[in-house]
Design an enzyme around this catalytic site. Sequence first.
Site, PDB file in Angstrom:
ATOM      1  N   SER A  14    -132.263 -80.438  41.999  1.00  0.00           N
ATOM      2  CA  SER A  14    -130.788 -80.426  41.971  1.00  0.00           C
ATOM      3  C   SER A  14    -130.193 -81.156  43.172  1.00  0.00           C
ATOM      4  O   SER A  14    -130.594 -80.957  44.312  1.00  0.00           O
ATOM      5  CB  SER A  14    -130.273 -78.988  41.965  1.00  0.00           C
ATOM      6  OG  SER A  14    -128.864 -79.014  42.104  1.00  0.00           O
ATOM      7  N   LYS A  65    -126.598 -71.323  31.865  1.00  0.00           N
ATOM      8  CA  LYS A  65    -125.135 -71.368  31.754  1.00  0.00           C
ATOM      9  C   LYS A  65    -124.595 -70.295  30.804  1.00  0.00           C
ATOM     10  O   LYS A  65    -123.480 -69.824  30.973  1.00  0.00           O
ATOM     11  CB  LYS A  65    -124.669 -72.768  31.334  1.00  0.00           C
ATOM     12  CG  LYS A  65    -124.886 -73.790  32.457  1.00  0.00           C
ATOM     13  CD  LYS A  65    -124.331 -75.150  32.129  1.00  0.00           C
ATOM     14  CE  LYS A  65    -124.709 -76.128  33.232  1.00  0.00           C
ATOM     15  NZ  LYS A  65    -124.201 -77.471  33.005  1.00  0.00           N
ATOM     16  N   THR A 152    -129.002 -82.155  13.911  1.00  0.00           N
ATOM     17  CA  THR A 152    -128.859 -80.989  13.030  1.00  0.00           C
ATOM     18  C   THR A 152    -127.376 -80.856  12.708  1.00  0.00           C
ATOM     19  O   THR A 152    -126.588 -80.365  13.527  1.00  0.00           O
ATOM     20  CB  THR A 152    -129.363 -79.720  13.750  1.00  0.00           C
ATOM     21  OG1 THR A 152    -130.648 -80.004  14.319  1.00  0.00           O
ATOM     22  CG2 THR A 152    -129.473 -78.546  12.811  1.00  0.00           C
TER      23      THR A 152
HETATM   24  P1  ATR Z   1    -128.105 -78.971  26.335  1.00  0.00           P
HETATM   25  O1  ATR Z   1    -127.758 -77.733  27.102  1.00  0.00           O
HETATM   26  O2  ATR Z   1    -128.678 -80.081  27.173  1.00  0.00           O
HETATM   27  O3  ATR Z   1    -126.992 -79.433  25.461  1.00  0.00           O
HETATM   28  P2  ATR Z   1    -129.325 -77.934  23.968  1.00  0.00           P
HETATM   29  O4  ATR Z   1    -128.272 -76.902  23.832  1.00  0.00           O
HETATM   30  O5  ATR Z   1    -130.748 -77.574  23.703  1.00  0.00           O
HETATM   31  O6  ATR Z   1    -129.334 -78.564  25.419  1.00  0.00           O
HETATM   32  O7  ATR Z   1    -128.921 -79.180  23.027  1.00  0.00           O
HETATM   33  C1  ATR Z   1    -129.637 -80.362  22.994  1.00  0.00           C
HETATM   34  C2  ATR Z   1    -128.894 -81.365  22.126  1.00  0.00           C
HETATM   35  O8  ATR Z   1    -129.599 -82.618  22.161  1.00  0.00           O
HETATM   36  C3  ATR Z   1    -128.810 -80.980  20.667  1.00  0.00           C
HETATM   37  O9  ATR Z   1    -127.631 -81.523  20.130  1.00  0.00           O
HETATM   38  C4  ATR Z   1    -130.043 -81.672  20.087  1.00  0.00           C
HETATM   39  O10 ATR Z   1    -129.978 -81.901  18.709  1.00  0.00           O
HETATM   40  P3  ATR Z   1    -130.373 -80.725  17.654  1.00  0.00           P
HETATM   41  O11 ATR Z   1    -129.201 -79.803  17.639  1.00  0.00           O
HETATM   42  O12 ATR Z   1    -130.579 -81.428  16.376  1.00  0.00           O
HETATM   43  O13 ATR Z   1    -131.626 -80.097  18.212  1.00  0.00           O
HETATM   44  C5  ATR Z   1    -129.986 -82.961  20.833  1.00  0.00           C
HETATM   45  N1  ATR Z   1    -131.275 -83.678  20.894  1.00  0.00           N
HETATM   46  C6  ATR Z   1    -132.297 -83.438  21.726  1.00  0.00           C
HETATM   47  N2  ATR Z   1    -133.309 -84.319  21.524  1.00  0.00           N
HETATM   48  C7  ATR Z   1    -132.892 -85.156  20.545  1.00  0.00           C
HETATM   49  C8  ATR Z   1    -133.462 -86.288  19.896  1.00  0.00           C
HETATM   50  N3  ATR Z   1    -134.678 -86.754  20.212  1.00  0.00           N
HETATM   51  N4  ATR Z   1    -132.743 -86.889  18.933  1.00  0.00           N
HETATM   52  C9  ATR Z   1    -131.503 -86.453  18.588  1.00  0.00           C
HETATM   53  N5  ATR Z   1    -130.911 -85.383  19.171  1.00  0.00           N
HETATM   54  C10 ATR Z   1    -131.589 -84.741  20.134  1.00  0.00           C
END
Ligand code: ATR
Length: 275
Positions: A14, A65, A152
């Site tokens: 961080s 968070k 998703t």
């Molecule tokens: P954060 O706190 O970083 O937002 P999170 O709540 O786990 O972490 O959300 C991650 C986001 O990145 C989600 O929108 C996820 O998509 P899904 O909802 O379909 O899981 C997206 N994400 C992560 N890796 C991805 C990838 N390789 N391609 C597309 N979307 C991705």
Amino acid sequence: MDKYAVIGNPVAHSKSPLIHAAFAQQTNQALEYGRVLAPLDGFASTVRELIDQGYQGVNVTVPFKFDAYECADQLSERALKAGAVNTLSFSAQGIVGDNTDGAGLVRDILHNLNLPLQGKRVLLLGAGGASEGVLGPILQTQPTCVHIANRTLDKAVAMVSRAKPNAQANNTVELEACSFADLAGKQYDIVINATSSGLSNEALPLPPDLFADHALAYDMMYGRETPFMHYARQESASLIADGLGMLVEQAAEAFFIWRGVRPETAPVMQAMRAA
Ligand code: ATR
């Protein structure tokens, strides 16, 4: 001396201690700011220990968070809308939770990148915590539309239905959920990557010609070029920004909550870029 910290797991990476030390020096505030690694199942107990040790507040990073949201006695309006907390203040009245992430992003775009959001077509990629945390403050800037694209689709749809009353309060913003495939043929002025795909170095399935003239491609990650930033470069987006400005601005907003003084962010951003 007043004590603050960032709590996360992991937390060693961080940059918050560096940023807050620079703010404290610049504004002549006497404070200490450290890093605290909390066990994954021990956020609330760690917060209680810090309160007992006389800490005045903490910043909260991944993955806590939502835990921070749960452990606050009072929540700011923006924390309520975000469903997440990144700044806790400890007082005699209890624990107050706020969320400065969205304000930090919007301030970085408006003041550091000098781009208005009002009247712009905004695409937000991702529907996780990071995306939800910034949606409310983006809607308040009155863009023409905010489309939320997510792998998703259901999660983007749910996020839109939670935020609809907020969007309606901001009159004409068109708020919609879509899949990545739905983006074919669409164009945006501002595209913000709020997915965590950069962490795993994965490319998003984005179509060509997504960027309008003079468009901004903004990745909320910082520290290196992500596949999204690479895509934006290939697609000739006019301006490409990483999330360092947001990081410093959200910290400045937290500093303001705690200390009542707003630090200058530009010199701190410059020093971090140089480092
Ligand atoms: P954060 O706190 O970083 O937002 P999170 O709540 O786990 O972490 O959300 C991650 C986001 O990145 C989600 O929108 C996820 O998509 P899904 O909802 O379909 O899981 C997206 N994400 C992560 N890796 C991805 C990838 N390789 N391609 C597309 N979307 C991705």
